[in-house]
Design an enzyme around this catalytic site. Structure first.
Site, PDB file in Angstrom:
ATOM      1  N   ASP A  32      42.057  35.512  37.138  1.00  0.00           N
ATOM      2  CA  ASP A  32      43.839  35.699  37.193  1.00  0.00           C
ATOM      3  C   ASP A  32      44.500  36.141  37.702  1.00  0.00           C
ATOM      4  OD1 ASP A  32      46.494  34.681  35.073  1.00  0.00           O
ATOM      5  OD2 ASP A  32      46.047  37.350  35.303  1.00  0.00           O
ATOM      6  N   TYR A  37      51.081  40.215  42.876  1.00  0.00           N
ATOM      7  CA  TYR A  37      50.802  40.938  42.600  1.00  0.00           C
ATOM      8  C   TYR A  37      49.959  41.143  44.515  1.00  0.00           C
ATOM      9  CZ  TYR A  37      48.917  40.275  37.608  1.00  0.00           C
ATOM     10  OH  TYR A  37      48.768  40.084  36.531  1.00  0.00           O
ATOM     11  N   LYS A  66      50.936  33.289  39.030  1.00  0.00           N
ATOM     12  CA  LYS A  66      52.040  32.658  38.207  1.00  0.00           C
ATOM     13  C   LYS A  66      52.959  32.617  38.857  1.00  0.00           C
ATOM     14  CE  LYS A  66      49.515  35.812  35.055  1.00  0.00           C
ATOM     15  NZ  LYS A  66      48.925  37.061  36.254  1.00  0.00           N
ATOM     16  N   HIS A  99      56.105  33.711  35.016  1.00  0.00           N
ATOM     17  CA  HIS A  99      55.465  34.981  34.859  1.00  0.00           C
ATOM     18  C   HIS A  99      56.271  36.153  34.149  1.00  0.00           C
ATOM     19  CE1 HIS A  99      52.849  38.695  37.607  1.00  0.00           C
ATOM     20  NE2 HIS A  99      52.873  38.488  36.198  1.00  0.00           N
TER      21      HIS A  99
HETATM   22  N1  LIG Z   1      51.432  38.394  32.200  1.00  0.00           N
HETATM   23  C1  LIG Z   1      51.401  39.563  33.052  1.00  0.00           C
HETATM   24  O1  LIG Z   1      52.299  39.964  32.939  1.00  0.00           O
HETATM   25  C2  LIG Z   1      50.016  40.747  32.918  1.00  0.00           C
HETATM   26  C3  LIG Z   1      49.871  42.034  32.929  1.00  0.00           C
HETATM   27  C4  LIG Z   1      49.373  42.963  33.404  1.00  0.00           C
HETATM   28  C5  LIG Z   1      48.109  42.843  33.616  1.00  0.00           C
HETATM   29  N2  LIG Z   1      48.185  40.980  33.414  1.00  0.00           N
HETATM   30  C6  LIG Z   1      46.814  40.892  33.883  1.00  0.00           C
HETATM   31  O2  LIG Z   1      45.351  40.936  32.845  1.00  0.00           O
HETATM   32  C7  LIG Z   1      44.182  41.290  33.871  1.00  0.00           C
HETATM   33  C8  LIG Z   1      43.601  42.407  32.850  1.00  0.00           C
HETATM   34  O3  LIG Z   1      44.540  43.190  32.315  1.00  0.00           O
HETATM   35  P1  LIG Z   1      44.249  44.585  32.028  1.00  0.00           P
HETATM   36  O4  LIG Z   1      43.676  45.572  34.296  1.00  0.00           O
HETATM   37  O5  LIG Z   1      45.447  45.772  31.837  1.00  0.00           O
HETATM   38  O6  LIG Z   1      42.792  44.921  31.129  1.00  0.00           O
HETATM   39  P2  LIG Z   1      41.866  45.869  30.476  1.00  0.00           P
HETATM   40  O7  LIG Z   1      40.260  45.186  31.356  1.00  0.00           O
HETATM   41  O8  LIG Z   1      42.675  45.930  29.361  1.00  0.00           O
HETATM   42  O9  LIG Z   1      42.476  47.359  31.715  1.00  0.00           O
HETATM   43  C9  LIG Z   1      41.677  47.197  32.910  1.00  0.00           C
HETATM   44  C10 LIG Z   1      40.971  48.865  32.631  1.00  0.00           C
HETATM   45  O10 LIG Z   1      40.766  48.710  32.367  1.00  0.00           O
HETATM   46  C11 LIG Z   1      39.109  49.470  32.771  1.00  0.00           C
HETATM   47  N3  LIG Z   1      37.863  49.316  31.933  1.00  0.00           N
HETATM   48  C12 LIG Z   1      37.320  47.780  32.557  1.00  0.00           C
HETATM   49  N4  LIG Z   1      36.428  47.737  32.010  1.00  0.00           N
HETATM   50  C13 LIG Z   1      36.055  49.083  31.632  1.00  0.00           C
HETATM   51  C14 LIG Z   1      34.703  48.995  30.698  1.00  0.00           C
HETATM   52  N5  LIG Z   1      33.618  48.183  30.670  1.00  0.00           N
HETATM   53  N6  LIG Z   1      34.840  50.232  30.290  1.00  0.00           N
HETATM   54  C15 LIG Z   1      35.637  50.656  30.258  1.00  0.00           C
HETATM   55  N7  LIG Z   1      36.763  50.743  31.057  1.00  0.00           N
HETATM   56  C16 LIG Z   1      36.819  49.454  31.096  1.00  0.00           C
HETATM   57  C17 LIG Z   1      39.603  49.524  34.670  1.00  0.00           C
HETATM   58  O11 LIG Z   1      39.466  51.270  34.797  1.00  0.00           O
HETATM   59  P3  LIG Z   1      38.789  51.132  35.996  1.00  0.00           P
HETATM   60  O12 LIG Z   1      39.851  51.049  37.425  1.00  0.00           O
HETATM   61  O13 LIG Z   1      38.245  52.741  36.217  1.00  0.00           O
HETATM   62  O14 LIG Z   1      37.692  50.141  36.388  1.00  0.00           O
HETATM   63  C18 LIG Z   1      41.052  49.682  34.046  1.00  0.00           C
HETATM   64  O15 LIG Z   1      41.379  50.337  34.236  1.00  0.00           O
HETATM   65  C19 LIG Z   1      45.306  41.412  34.791  1.00  0.00           C
HETATM   66  O16 LIG Z   1      44.263  42.121  36.606  1.00  0.00           O
HETATM   67  C20 LIG Z   1      46.410  40.827  35.627  1.00  0.00           C
HETATM   68  O17 LIG Z   1      45.578  39.351  36.058  1.00  0.00           O
HETATM   69  C21 LIG Z   1      48.491  40.167  33.302  1.00  0.00           C
END
Ligand SMILES: NC(=O)c1ccc[n+]([C@@H]2O[C@H](COP(=O)([O-])OP(=O)(O)OC[C@H]3O[C@@H](n4cnc5c(N)ncnc54)[C@H](OP(=O)(O)O)[C@@H]3O)[C@@H](O)[C@H]2O)c1
Length: 292
Positions: A32, A37, A66, A99
């Site tokens: 994604d 980004y 997006k 987006h």
């Molecule tokens: N459409 C939108 O507006 C929008 C907004 C936000 C995100 N997104 C998309 O959604 C994706 C995922 O969102 P997100 O990054 O918020 O997801 P998330 O996986 O809920 O959060 C990522 C965070 O979780 C931690 N993490 C990942 N795996 C882990 C595990 N196994 N155990 C403990 N902590 C863990 C990471 O820590 P570390 O940093 O320590 O590795 C990071 O800080 C983004 O990359 C993006 O592509 C879209």
């Protein structure tokens, strides 16, 4: 679309490259991305090198990107799409999303604001006009599916009803503290895939990763709290995106299995409600560092 997706919202360019390679190697096949980004170039290079190293073809992976808020004017949609495609080094996309439903003043500045710091919105274009330009991309064979992100149910329904090509995917924040049950039901009833971002509450603490019910279930089933949250998301019929930044976390986040029914129901009964990303209210992205 593979249900478990790797999200590329990673501010650091080197980490983007290594995390994308690690994710591909660990087995992620859904990536994604987003113009906003500002790392499509790094993702594209990592995917190209990774596919070659893993002996995989372009068709083996599913890639989404997006359209940013400053490109909602219909005449800006195809150029923005082509620019993303070039940065990603691809010749088609599996999915292209709007987006956010908020149009910003068109131009090169992704975050246009007045002198008081208020976002400059573009009131000269409707979401339906942008959607029509997205439909044209599908007609021209440039992307296989289109969808929306950061919409509410009230915002989705009129587009769904007027669309010639229906949204295939709706990407929104979702986790046990923000289950979005009504939106999920609407998607299920109308053949749209609900794609959850921040399924771990964006890793924020306190948050779902530290929820007492989730921790207790993790201990009972011999999984990590992250694996429990991801399993819950899949079990309720959503696809999801996570952002593991190391190879070990990428493997962990793919290694999920179905929860016992009582554990699944216990998570459904969590009463805490919290949204971590305010993007749905303003179009201004919450998890992108200020100034980038
Ligand atoms: N459409 C939108 O507006 C929008 C907004 C936000 C995100 N997104 C998309 O959604 C994706 C995922 O969102 P997100 O990054 O918020 O997801 P998330 O996986 O809920 O959060 C990522 C965070 O979780 C931690 N993490 C990942 N795996 C882990 C595990 N196994 N155990 C403990 N902590 C863990 C990471 O820590 P570390 O940093 O320590 O590795 C990071 O800080 C983004 O990359 C993006 O592509 C879209």
């Amino acid at each position: 679309m593979p249900v478990l997706g790797f999200g590329t919202l990673i501010p650091d360019a080197d980490v983007t490259t290594s995390a994308t390679r690690d994710a591909l190697q660990a087995g992620f096949r859904h990536f994604d991305c987003a113009e906003r980004y500002r790392n499509e170039q790094e993702v594209g290079e990592a995917l190209r090198a990774g596919l070659a190293a893993e002996g995989l073809a372009r068709e083996d992976i599913f890639v989404t990107t997006k359209l940013w808020n400053t490109n909602h004017r219909p005449e800006r949609v195809e150029p923005a799409f082509e620019a993303s495609l070039a940065r990603l080094k691809l010749n088609y996309l599996d999915l292209y999303l709007i987006h956010t439903p908020y149009a910003f003043q068109p131009g090169d500045d992704q975050d246009p604001r007045d002198q008081n710091g208020n976002i400059l919105y573009d009131h000269g274009v409707t979401l339906l006009e942008t959607w029509r330009a997205m439909e044209n991309l599908v007609d021209r064979g440039k992307c296989r599916a289109i969808g929306l992100s950061d919409v509410t149910l009230a915002g989705l329904v009129p587009i769904y009803e007027s669309a010639r090509i229906k949204p295939a995917v709706v990407q929104v924040e979702s986790h046990p503290y923000l289950p979005e049950n009504e939106l999920l039901e609407f998607c299920k009833d109308n053949d749209m895939l609900f794609l959850a971002f921040a399924p771990l509450g964006h890793g924020m603490r306190p948050g779902p990763l530290e929820d007492p019910a989730v921790s207790a279930i993790a201990a009972r089933v011999g999984k990590t709290p992250a694996q429990v949250l991801l399993a819950w998301a899949v079990q309720r019929g959503t696809a999801l995106l996570t952002t593991p930044k190391t190879a070990a976390r990428a493997r962990e986040n793919l290694d999920i299995s179905a929860l016992p029914v009582e554990a699944f129901d216990e998570i459904n009964r969590i009463q805490t409600r919290q949204r971590f990303n305010e993007v749905v209210k303003t179009g201004s992205p919450g998890f992108i560092p200020q100034g980038s």
